[in-house]
Write a protein that holds these residues in place. Structure first.
Motif, mmCIF file in Angstrom:
data_model
loop_
_atom_site.group_PDB
_atom_site.id
_atom_site.type_symbol
_atom_site.label_atom_id
_atom_site.label_comp_id
_atom_site.label_asym_id
_atom_site.label_seq_id
_atom_site.Cartn_x
_atom_site.Cartn_y
_atom_site.Cartn_z
ATOM 1 N N PRO A 219 1.896 11.428 8.692
ATOM 2 C CA PRO A 219 1.903 11.379 10.151
ATOM 3 C C PRO A 219 2.303 12.734 10.724
ATOM 4 O O PRO A 219 3.127 13.439 10.143
ATOM 5 C CB PRO A 219 2.961 10.306 10.461
ATOM 6 C CG PRO A 219 3.021 9.456 9.222
ATOM 7 C CD PRO A 219 2.759 10.394 8.087
ATOM 8 N N PRO B 185 2.713 8.401 3.824
ATOM 9 C CA PRO B 185 1.285 8.709 3.885
ATOM 10 C C PRO B 185 0.509 7.633 4.646
ATOM 11 O O PRO B 185 0.568 6.458 4.309
ATOM 12 C CB PRO B 185 0.880 8.758 2.404
ATOM 13 C CG PRO B 185 2.122 9.178 1.696
ATOM 14 C CD PRO B 185 3.241 8.525 2.443
ATOM 15 N N SER B 186 -0.175 8.044 5.713
ATOM 16 C CA SER B 186 -1.032 7.197 6.565
ATOM 17 C C SER B 186 -0.276 6.054 7.252
ATOM 18 O O SER B 186 -0.893 5.116 7.746
ATOM 19 C CB SER B 186 -2.226 6.643 5.766
ATOM 20 O OG SER B 186 -1.822 5.622 4.867
ATOM 21 N N GLN B 187 1.046 6.112 7.329
ATOM 22 C CA GLN B 187 1.819 5.042 7.964
ATOM 23 C C GLN B 187 1.655 5.072 9.482
ATOM 24 O O GLN B 187 1.690 6.128 10.105
ATOM 25 C CB GLN B 187 3.306 5.179 7.610
ATOM 26 C CG GLN B 187 4.164 4.012 8.086
ATOM 27 C CD GLN B 187 5.629 4.193 7.712
ATOM 28 O OE1 GLN B 187 6.163 5.305 7.758
ATOM 29 N NE2 GLN B 187 6.290 3.118 7.318
ATOM 30 N N THR B 188 1.485 3.881 10.069
ATOM 31 C CA THR B 188 1.404 3.760 11.519
ATOM 32 C C THR B 188 2.772 3.387 12.077
ATOM 33 O O THR B 188 3.674 2.965 11.347
ATOM 34 C CB THR B 188 0.398 2.684 11.929
ATOM 35 O OG1 THR B 188 0.884 1.400 11.509
ATOM 36 C CG2 THR B 188 -0.978 2.944 11.307
ATOM 37 N N ARG C 213 0.835 -1.210 0.000
ATOM 38 C CA ARG C 213 0.000 0.000 0.000
ATOM 39 C C ARG C 213 0.866 1.254 0.000
ATOM 40 O O ARG C 213 0.594 2.218 -0.737
ATOM 41 C CB ARG C 213 -0.919 -0.026 1.218
ATOM 42 C CG ARG C 213 -1.810 1.210 1.369
ATOM 43 C CD ARG C 213 -2.863 0.984 2.445
ATOM 44 N NE ARG C 213 -2.262 0.676 3.737
ATOM 45 C CZ ARG C 213 -1.883 1.610 4.618
ATOM 46 N NH1 ARG C 213 -2.037 2.903 4.340
ATOM 47 N NH2 ARG C 213 -1.361 1.269 5.780
ATOM 48 N N HIS C 214 1.910 1.238 0.802
ATOM 49 C CA HIS C 214 2.790 2.403 0.843
ATOM 50 C C HIS C 214 3.603 2.552 -0.435
ATOM 51 O O HIS C 214 3.843 3.672 -0.904
ATOM 52 C CB HIS C 214 3.726 2.316 2.054
ATOM 53 C CG HIS C 214 3.007 2.424 3.356
ATOM 54 N ND1 HIS C 214 3.386 1.747 4.491
ATOM 55 C CD2 HIS C 214 1.898 3.139 3.703
ATOM 56 C CE1 HIS C 214 2.550 2.041 5.476
ATOM 57 N NE2 HIS C 214 1.640 2.870 5.019
ATOM 58 N N THR D 246 -1.714 12.989 3.066
ATOM 59 C CA THR D 246 -1.847 13.076 4.520
ATOM 60 C C THR D 246 -0.709 12.305 5.169
ATOM 61 O O THR D 246 -0.569 11.096 4.969
ATOM 62 C CB THR D 246 -3.200 12.497 4.978
ATOM 63 O OG1 THR D 246 -4.261 13.211 4.339
ATOM 64 C CG2 THR D 246 -3.351 12.613 6.487
#
Length: 419
Positions: A250, A207-210, A170-171, A248
Motif C-alpha cells: 500500500p 502486500p495488496s492489503q485494503t 491470502r496475506h 507491492t
C-alpha cells in the motif's frame, strides 16, 4: 521482543571474559571509577533467545534459522549452553533481582515442554526473581498444542506473545507464515484457555492489503479480548527476501489511513497506545518491553542476544555470537560474547532518546540523569532545537514527542545523534 538497533560511535571496553573466574575480574574492572555517575542501577530484565523456527519468513531480519520439520535442532545442547552462558554472566549482575523475563526467537514454542521446564528451573536456580516477575514467551500458530501450552503455564510462563500477523489466509501466505487463518484462531483460543495475560502481534500495510482488510484483522483480534495488542507496520528490512524481491505494498496515503483506523478502533475498544506499536488494556502494559523503552538494563543470553548493563560509573553493551553452532562452540570455549563496549558520553543522549521517545506518554526529565548518569544539560541544545521545530513538548515534569514528533519520529531521534 522488539529489536533495538543502535548506531553511532562507541568506546571499546575490556576484552570479553573467557571463563567464570575471569568474568569476576572483568566485573571488578567495571566497578572502578569512570566517566558516569549513576546514583542507582535501573531495573534488570533477562532476555533468552531461541534461534530456530520452522520456516524463515521473507520479511524477517531477526536472528532465526530454519529447523526442518520443526524437529532438527539440538535442544539439550542449546539448553546446556544457555545455562553455562548465564553462569558466566552472573558476576556482572551480582545481587540484582530480575523483574521480567522474555523468551524470544525464532519460535520458542518449538521447545519441548520438558525443555522449557528445565530452562526456567535453571534460571530460578541461578537468579533471584521478583515475586511478581513477568515471564513472557513468544509463540507462533502452527506450533500450538493444548497440552504443551498447559505445561508451559505450569512451568511458570505467565504471559504469551502470539505472532498472528493476520487472520487473512491470502496475506498469511504472502508473508510466508506456516499457519492459516483457522490455525491463527485456534492458537488464540488455546492461549485464552491457559493464560490470563497474552499479546497478539498483527502487521498492517501488507502486500495488496485494503483498508477494510486491515479493519477486519484488527476487529477479529479485538473480538478475542486480548489484554495487549502489538500492531506493526510491515517494513522492508535489509538482508531479507522482501528486500531482494519487494512485493507491492500500500502507498503512504493508504498506510496512513490504516494507522488512523487502528488509532480509532483501539481507542474505542479500551486499548491505550503507550508506545509506537503497543496498545494495552488498563494494567496490562508489557513490562519487559517498557523496561527497554525506559532505558532499563537487560542481560541477554543465547545466540545473537544483546545486553545492556549499568554499573555506577559506566554502561556496558554486549552481543553474543549469532550463529547457533558458533554460539554453542564459543560457550564451550568460555567466550560467548563476540562484542563488548562501553557507551560513550557523546552517544548516551542519543541512545537514551532513541528508546524513550517511542513512549507516547513521554518520560520524567529526571529519568535521563537516573539512567545515564549525566545531567540533562548534556542534551539541552538538541531539546531546544526539537522543541523549536514543534517535534517535542517539555516542561519540568514531562518530555514527550508532539503529534508531529510521533509522525516524524526517526527525524526527531536523529536530532540527538552527535556527529
Amino acid at each position: 521482543m522488539i529489536p533495538i538497533k543502535i548506531v553511532g560511535a562507541t568506546s571499546k571496553a575490556a576484552k570479553p571474559a573467557t571463563d567464570i573466574s575471569e568474568a569476576a575480574g572483568v566485573a571488578a574492572k567495571y566497578l572502578q571509577a569512570g566517566a558516569l555517575n549513576l546514583q542507582a542501577l535501573p531495573p534488570l530484565s533477562l532476555y533468552i533467545h531461541f534461534p530456530w523456527c520452522v520456516k524463515k519468513c521473507p520479511y524477517c531480519d531477526f536472528n532465526s534459522h530454519e529447523a526442518k520439520d520443526g524437529q532438527t535442532f539440538p535442544e539439550q545442547e542449546y539448553l546446556d549452553a544457555l545455562r553455562t552462558d548465564l553462569e558466566m554472566a552472573l558476576p556482572l549482575i551480582w545481587g540484582r533481582k530480575i523483574y521480567t523475563i522474555f523468551i524470544g526467537g525464532g519460535t520458542p514454542s518449538l521447545m519441548s515442554a520438558a525443555g522449557l521446564d528445565r530452562l526456567l528451573s535453571d534460571v530460578r536456580t541461578l537468579l533471584p526473581l521478583d515475586s511478581d516477575c513477568e515471564i513472557t514467551m513468544e509463540a507462533n500458530p502452527g506450533t500450538f498444542e493444548a497440552e504443551k501450552f498447559k505445561s508451559y503455564r505450569a512451568s511458570g510462563i505467565n504471559r504469551l506473545s502470539i505472532g498472528i500477523q493476520s487472520f487473512n489466509s491470502r496475506h498469511l501466505k504472502a508473508l510466508g507464515r506456516i499457519h492459516d487463518d483457522n490455525e491463527a484462531r485456534r492458537a488464540v483460543e488455546i492461549a485464552q484457555a491457559n493464560f490470563d495475560n497474552f499479546n497478539l502481534d498483527l502487521m498492517y500495510a501488507l502486500p495488496s492489503q485494503t483498508l477494510e482488510e486491515a479493519r477486519h484483522d484488527v476487529e477479529t483480534a479485538m473480538a478475542f479480548q486480548p489484554p495487549h495488542l502489538s500492531l506493526y507496520h510491515l517494513t522492508m528490512e535489509p538482508n531479507t527476501l522482501f528486500a531482494k524481491y519487494p512485493p507491492t505494498l500500500p502507498d503512504d496515503d493508504a498506510s496512513a489511513d490504516m494507522q488512523d483506523l487502528i488509532a480509532e478502533l483501539t481507542a474505542a475498544n479500551g486499548y491505550g497506545q503507550y508506545e509506537v506499536s503497543a496498545y494495552a488494556k488498563e494494567g496490562h502494559r508489557a513490562r519487559h518491553n517498557l523496561n527497554y523503552w525506559e532505558f532499563g538494563d537487560y542481560l541477554g543470553i543465547g545466540a545473537g542476544a544483546h545486553s545492556k548493563l549499568s554499573f555506577p560509573h559506566r554502561i556496558l553493551r554486549q552481543a553474543r555470537y549469532k550463529q547457533p553452532k558458533a554460539y554453542m562452540e564459543q560457550v564451550r570455549l568460555g567466550a560467548p560474547v563476540q562484542d563488548e563496549y562501553e557507551i560513550g558520553r557523546d552517544d548516551m543522549g542519543f541512545e537514551f532518546m532513541l528508546n524513550t521517545l517511542r513512549l507516547h506518554g513521554g518520560f520524567d526529565p529526571n529519568l535521563f540523569s537516573e539512567r545515564t548518569g549525566l545531567s540533562l544539560n548534556a542534551i539541552e541544545q538538541q531539546l531546544n532545537a526539537a522543541e523549536a521545530k514543534g517535534l517535542l513538548y517539555r516542561d519540568y515534569k514531562l518530555i514527550k514527542p508532539t503529534e508531529l514528533g510521533q509522525r516524524f519520529l526517526n527525524d526527531l531521534q536523529q536530532m540527538f545523534l552527535k556527529g
